[in-house]
Scaffold this active site. Structure first.
Site, PDB file in Angstrom:
ATOM      1  N   ASN A   7       0.863  -1.186   0.000  1.00  0.00           N
ATOM      2  CA  ASN A   7       0.000   0.000   0.000  1.00  0.00           C
ATOM      3  C   ASN A   7       0.902   1.240   0.000  1.00  0.00           C
ATOM      4  OD1 ASN A   7      -1.854   2.005   0.465  1.00  0.00           O
ATOM      5  ND2 ASN A   7      -2.390   1.340   2.540  1.00  0.00           N
ATOM      6  N   LYS A   9       0.085   4.233  -0.400  1.00  0.00           N
ATOM      7  CA  LYS A   9      -0.595   5.422   0.147  1.00  0.00           C
ATOM      8  C   LYS A   9      -0.323   6.636  -0.741  1.00  0.00           C
ATOM      9  CE  LYS A   9      -0.275   3.349   4.700  1.00  0.00           C
ATOM     10  NZ  LYS A   9      -0.370   3.525   6.121  1.00  0.00           N
ATOM     11  N   HIS A  92      -9.784   1.468   4.701  1.00  0.00           N
ATOM     12  CA  HIS A  92      -8.527   1.684   5.428  1.00  0.00           C
ATOM     13  C   HIS A  92      -8.776   2.684   6.556  1.00  0.00           C
ATOM     14  CE1 HIS A  92      -4.459   2.818   6.395  1.00  0.00           C
ATOM     15  NE2 HIS A  92      -4.063   1.713   5.791  1.00  0.00           N
ATOM     16  N   GLU A  94      -7.123   5.060   7.646  1.00  0.00           N
ATOM     17  CA  GLU A  94      -6.838   6.471   7.331  1.00  0.00           C
ATOM     18  C   GLU A  94      -8.052   7.114   6.682  1.00  0.00           C
ATOM     19  OE1 GLU A  94      -3.192   5.620   5.299  1.00  0.00           O
ATOM     20  OE2 GLU A  94      -2.252   5.203   7.223  1.00  0.00           O
ATOM     21  N   GLU A 164      -5.811  -4.630  10.706  1.00  0.00           N
ATOM     22  CA  GLU A 164      -4.855  -3.535  10.869  1.00  0.00           C
ATOM     23  C   GLU A 164      -5.194  -2.738  12.124  1.00  0.00           C
ATOM     24  OE1 GLU A 164      -2.708  -2.418   7.067  1.00  0.00           O
ATOM     25  OE2 GLU A 164      -4.501  -1.181   7.144  1.00  0.00           O
ATOM     26  N   GLY A 170       1.984   2.715  10.805  1.00  0.00           N
ATOM     27  CA  GLY A 170       2.974   3.783  10.716  1.00  0.00           C
ATOM     28  C   GLY A 170       3.662   4.086  12.035  1.00  0.00           C
ATOM     29  N   SER A 208       2.952  -1.523  10.511  1.00  0.00           N
ATOM     30  CA  SER A 208       4.388  -1.508  10.827  1.00  0.00           C
ATOM     31  C   SER A 208       5.114  -2.810  10.481  1.00  0.00           C
ATOM     32  CB  SER A 208       4.620  -1.143  12.305  1.00  0.00           C
ATOM     33  OG  SER A 208       4.207   0.185  12.541  1.00  0.00           O
TER      34      SER A 208
HETATM   35  P1  PGA Z   1       2.488   0.755   7.612  1.00  0.00           P
HETATM   36  O1  PGA Z   1       1.010   0.866   6.973  1.00  0.00           O
HETATM   37  O2  PGA Z   1       3.087  -0.520   7.105  1.00  0.00           O
HETATM   38  O3  PGA Z   1       3.216   1.967   7.082  1.00  0.00           O
HETATM   39  O4  PGA Z   1       2.313   0.768   9.077  1.00  0.00           O
HETATM   40  C1  PGA Z   1       0.222  -0.261   6.820  1.00  0.00           C
HETATM   41  C2  PGA Z   1      -1.106   0.142   6.229  1.00  0.00           C
HETATM   42  O5  PGA Z   1      -1.663   1.166   6.626  1.00  0.00           O
HETATM   43  O6  PGA Z   1      -1.644  -0.522   5.331  1.00  0.00           O
END
Ligand code: PGA
Length: 249
Positions: A7, A9, A92, A94, A164, A170, A208
């Site tokens: 991903n 982003k 997601h 976010e 998640e 993150g 992460s």
């Molecule tokens: P990250 O994001 O690996 O940067 O923690 C994972 C995600 O949000 O899909």
């Protein structure tokens, strides 16, 4: 079968996404054991269409549930299939937290993806507050109940669920693999309760994940792969992750 879903982003500029779509073709792995799915931004989907070569696959990070009409700024399921996407990330955290995407919206997107023959990657997970107050499982179960409402077992078979935990995304610190194992078990159990006997295509972990810890998740029971954000945006780290998954799966 293990999945690595990358991903990207909004981390990468257009030319960086084009380059990574091309370079990812250099990563070698056994496609019978592993699926590598790149999820660039909408603007880079033409590059994905032109540059991503089998066995690599690709998908989008979002879309809208309607097929055409006055929906400023949105992209339809057909827009994604025109670009030959096979996957789409839905719900997601976010988007849920920053853009107020509700379970009702997520449900419409899951249904629209299935009708368009896209594989939905449905993200669920608890916030830190929910975790600290002992409500992590309850929240995840509620999301699954709401987001999968009305689907048949056949449809659920085509869905990838990404667990998640919001607080781990993150953060540089993933959940303990043993906790992921337990939540994945509960996710499967809950889905089987929502629609009797239903089994999703895969349940993967995200938050992460990087080259240092991916092995721990890949060998964990009931973890069918990982959704990787930051660590998937650089070629070397993406390649390392795939190499490790290939080795341990
Ligand atoms: P990250 O994001 O690996 O940067 O923690 C994972 C995600 O949000 O899909």
């Amino acid at each position: 079968m293990k999945y690595i879903l990358a991903n990207w982003k909004m981390y990468l500029r257009e030319f960086e996404q084009a380059a990574l779509c091309r370079r990812a073709n250099l990563i070698k792995y056994d496609a019978k054991k592993l699926r590598l799915v790149l999820c660039p931004s909408h603007f880079a989907l033409p590059y994905a269409k032109n540059f991503v070569k089998k066995p690599n696959e690709y998908g989008a990070q979002n879309f809208f549930w309607e097929s055409r009409g006055a929906f400023t700024g949105e992209a339809s399921p057909q827009d994604l299939t025109d670009f030959k996407c096979h996957y789409v990330i839905i719900g997601h955290s976010e988007r849920r937290t920053l853009l107020n995407e509700t379970d009702g919206m997520v449900r419409k997107k899951v249904a629209a993806a299935l009708s368009a023959k896209l594989t939905p990657i449905l993200c669920v997970g608890e916030t830190l507050d929910e975790r600290n107050s002992g409500h992590a499982l309850e929240r995840v179960r509620e999301e699954l109940r709401e987001d999968l409402k009305g689907l048949t077992a056949e449809e659920i078979k085509r869905i990838i669920v990404a667990y998640e935990p919001v607080w781990a995304i993150g953060a540089g610190q993933p959940i303990a693999p043993t906790e992921a194992v337990e939540m994945h078990r509960r996710i499967r159990e809950t889905i089987g309760e929502i629609v009797h006997g239903a089994v999703p295509q895969a349940v993967i972990y995200g938050g992460s994940v990087d080259a240092k810890n991916v092995r721990d998740f890949i060998i964990a029971e009931g973890v069918d792969g990982c959704l990787v954000g930051g660590a998937s945006t650089k070629f070397d780290s993406l390649k390392q992750i795939v190499d490790i998954v290939q080795k341990y799966s």
